[in-house]
Write a protein that holds these residues in place. Structure first.
Motif, mmCIF file in Angstrom:
data_model
loop_
_atom_site.group_PDB
_atom_site.id
_atom_site.type_symbol
_atom_site.label_atom_id
_atom_site.label_comp_id
_atom_site.label_asym_id
_atom_site.label_seq_id
_atom_site.Cartn_x
_atom_site.Cartn_y
_atom_site.Cartn_z
ATOM 1 N N ASN A 197 -13.153 -1.421 12.683
ATOM 2 C CA ASN A 197 -13.060 -2.685 11.833
ATOM 3 C C ASN A 197 -12.204 -1.870 10.531
ATOM 4 O OD1 ASN A 197 -14.581 -3.772 8.772
ATOM 5 N ND2 ASN A 197 -13.013 -5.091 9.973
ATOM 6 N N LYS A 198 -13.336 -0.659 10.022
ATOM 7 C CA LYS A 198 -13.134 0.219 8.535
ATOM 8 C C LYS A 198 -11.644 0.389 8.806
ATOM 9 C CE LYS A 198 -17.909 0.212 7.332
ATOM 10 N NZ LYS A 198 -19.389 0.987 7.542
ATOM 11 N N GLU A 199 -11.317 1.589 9.965
ATOM 12 C CA GLU A 199 -10.070 2.236 9.703
ATOM 13 C C GLU A 199 -8.831 1.093 10.290
ATOM 14 O OE1 GLU A 199 -10.124 4.749 9.157
ATOM 15 O OE2 GLU A 199 -12.432 5.888 9.127
ATOM 16 N N SER A 200 -9.019 -0.021 11.092
ATOM 17 C CA SER A 200 -8.093 -0.611 11.212
ATOM 18 C C SER A 200 -7.892 -2.014 10.443
ATOM 19 C CB SER A 200 -7.953 -1.340 12.432
ATOM 20 O OG SER A 200 -9.127 -1.917 13.140
ATOM 21 N N ASN A 201 -8.757 -2.137 9.345
ATOM 22 C CA ASN A 201 -8.614 -3.497 8.925
ATOM 23 C C ASN A 201 -8.710 -4.750 9.921
ATOM 24 O OD1 ASN A 201 -9.814 -4.089 6.860
ATOM 25 N ND2 ASN A 201 -7.286 -4.331 5.286
ATOM 26 N N ILE A 202 -9.231 -4.525 10.850
ATOM 27 C CA ILE A 202 -8.968 -6.068 12.177
ATOM 28 C C ILE A 202 -10.335 -6.276 12.194
ATOM 29 C CG2 ILE A 202 -8.793 -6.246 14.484
ATOM 30 C CD1 ILE A 202 -6.778 -4.260 15.142
ATOM 31 N N PRO A 203 -10.973 -7.725 12.057
ATOM 32 C CA PRO A 203 -12.255 -8.203 12.037
ATOM 33 C C PRO A 203 -13.018 -7.979 12.817
ATOM 34 C CG PRO A 203 -10.498 -9.837 12.515
ATOM 35 C CD PRO A 203 -9.541 -8.701 11.790
ATOM 36 N N VAL A 204 -14.057 -7.745 12.871
ATOM 37 C CA VAL A 204 -15.169 -7.443 14.634
ATOM 38 C C VAL A 204 -15.317 -8.500 15.069
ATOM 39 C CG1 VAL A 204 -16.700 -6.220 15.170
ATOM 40 C CG2 VAL A 204 -15.450 -5.371 13.696
ATOM 41 N N ILE A 205 -15.733 -9.204 16.133
ATOM 42 C CA ILE A 205 -16.805 -10.084 16.343
ATOM 43 C C ILE A 205 -17.904 -10.087 16.987
ATOM 44 C CG2 ILE A 205 -16.495 -12.044 17.887
ATOM 45 C CD1 ILE A 205 -13.188 -12.898 17.773
ATOM 46 N N HIS A 206 -18.832 -9.822 16.918
ATOM 47 C CA HIS A 206 -19.815 -9.279 17.999
ATOM 48 C C HIS A 206 -20.415 -10.433 18.768
ATOM 49 C CE1 HIS A 206 -20.317 -5.473 15.843
ATOM 50 N NE2 HIS A 206 -20.466 -6.533 14.455
ATOM 51 N N LEU A 207 -20.356 -10.288 20.035
ATOM 52 C CA LEU A 207 -20.945 -11.522 20.366
ATOM 53 C C LEU A 207 -22.132 -11.721 21.009
ATOM 54 C CD1 LEU A 207 -18.290 -10.730 23.610
ATOM 55 C CD2 LEU A 207 -17.670 -12.079 21.650
ATOM 56 N N ASP A 208 -22.924 -10.462 20.511
ATOM 57 C CA ASP A 208 -24.669 -11.248 20.164
ATOM 58 C C ASP A 208 -24.908 -12.332 19.520
ATOM 59 O OD1 ASP A 208 -25.428 -8.963 22.210
ATOM 60 O OD2 ASP A 208 -25.454 -7.704 21.256
ATOM 61 N N THR A 209 -24.103 -12.081 18.462
ATOM 62 C CA THR A 209 -24.182 -13.434 16.966
ATOM 63 C C THR A 209 -23.992 -14.826 17.467
ATOM 64 O OG1 THR A 209 -21.959 -12.755 16.599
ATOM 65 C CG2 THR A 209 -23.654 -11.206 15.131
ATOM 66 N N ILE A 210 -23.008 -14.818 19.026
ATOM 67 C CA ILE A 210 -22.356 -16.055 19.212
ATOM 68 C C ILE A 210 -23.636 -16.698 20.619
ATOM 69 C CG2 ILE A 210 -20.209 -16.983 20.256
ATOM 70 C CD1 ILE A 210 -18.940 -14.969 18.631
ATOM 71 N N TYR A 211 -23.576 -15.715 21.108
ATOM 72 C CA TYR A 211 -24.700 -16.164 22.251
ATOM 73 C C TYR A 211 -26.134 -15.988 21.818
ATOM 74 C CZ TYR A 211 -26.272 -15.514 27.329
ATOM 75 O OH TYR A 211 -26.655 -15.505 28.515
ATOM 76 N N TRP A 212 -26.577 -15.348 21.060
ATOM 77 C CA TRP A 212 -28.023 -15.607 20.625
ATOM 78 C C TRP A 212 -28.260 -16.724 20.142
ATOM 79 C CZ3 TRP A 212 -31.150 -14.826 24.619
ATOM 80 C CH2 TRP A 212 -30.917 -13.818 25.426
ATOM 81 N N LYS A 213 -29.265 -17.746 19.827
ATOM 82 C CA LYS A 213 -29.504 -18.633 18.514
ATOM 83 C C LYS A 213 -30.629 -18.094 18.168
ATOM 84 C CE LYS A 213 -27.196 -22.582 21.254
ATOM 85 N NZ LYS A 213 -27.164 -24.003 21.702
ATOM 86 N N PRO A 214 -31.115 -18.988 16.587
ATOM 87 C CA PRO A 214 -32.066 -18.233 16.463
ATOM 88 C C PRO A 214 -33.098 -18.129 17.631
ATOM 89 C CG PRO A 214 -30.752 -20.200 14.957
ATOM 90 C CD PRO A 214 -30.769 -19.702 16.565
ATOM 91 N N GLY A 215 -34.079 -16.943 17.294
ATOM 92 C CA GLY A 215 -34.984 -16.608 17.949
ATOM 93 C C GLY A 215 -35.002 -16.467 19.618
ATOM 94 N N TRP A 216 -33.505 -15.656 20.224
ATOM 95 C CA TRP A 216 -33.220 -15.344 21.050
ATOM 96 C C TRP A 216 -32.930 -16.418 21.959
ATOM 97 C CZ3 TRP A 216 -32.022 -10.802 21.253
ATOM 98 C CH2 TRP A 216 -32.167 -9.782 20.540
ATOM 99 N N ILE A 217 -32.851 -17.378 21.508
ATOM 100 C CA ILE A 217 -32.237 -18.818 22.747
ATOM 101 C C ILE A 217 -30.440 -18.586 22.993
ATOM 102 C CG2 ILE A 217 -32.502 -20.658 22.947
ATOM 103 C CD1 ILE A 217 -34.371 -21.283 20.875
#
Length: 169
Positions: free
Chosen positions: A22-42
């Motif tokens: 991302n730093k080299e290309s300026n393309i935005p990053v999507i980390h799937l873990d931030t989408i899949y996991w709700k608070p408290g590992w749900i």
């Protein structure tokens, strides 16, 4: 390079590579873990995840970091570039354990909100068995798209580091 997937075993360095790319290309990053996991590992349901994923895949540019093997084939169909981290189980397991120790009591940088670093037998087993259980499927899918997609397979961390070093030139 507009729609990028970064896949591989947990602990292989997907998220770190994605952030550096991302730093080299300026393309935005999507980390799937931030989408899949709700608070408290749900976890979200497959239906919730698939709906969010469909919307994300239609974006013009992204670096999508995460394995989620159930959706790999679908995600690759949208991508133009795929990076696969094909590292040894020993390295990945070492990194997972190191990350857990280093980030004790903290929420991982690329994790869902309020998901403190944790490790359990099921997770360790999935890392240990990744090559046996998932690698062949990934390699088969990558073979299907050879020629249509830019596919880069890293077998050692040194290769990924050299790639990023040369990317900026």
């Amino acid at each position: 390079m507009k729609r990028v997937l970064v896949i591989g075993c947990p602990g292989s360095g997907k998220s770190t590579f994605s952030s550096r790319l991302n730093k080299e290309s300026n393309i935005p990053v999507i980390h799937l873990d931030t989408i899949y996991w709700k608070p408290g590992w749900i976890s979200c349901t497959d239906q919730e995840f698939d709906e969010i994923l469909r919307d994300l895949l239609l974006q013009e540019t992204y670096i999508m970091d995460g394995n989620y093997s159930r959706t790999i084939e679908f995600r690759i169909s949208f991508a133009d570039t795929v990076y696969f981290f094909d590292y040894s189980r020993y390295l990945c397991l070492y990194r997972v354990i190191k990350r857990r120790i280093m980030n004790h009591g903290k929420t991982g940088e690329y994790m869902g909100k309020d998901c403190q670093e944790s490790i359990n037998y099921k997770f360790i087993k999935s890392v240990w068995n990744f090559r046996k259980n998932q690698r062949a499927k990934i390699m088969n899918v990558l073979d299907e798209y050879k020629g249509d997609k830019d596919i880069v397979i890293f077998r050692k961390p040194k290769e990924a580091n050299m790639y990023l070093k040369n990317f900026s030139k």
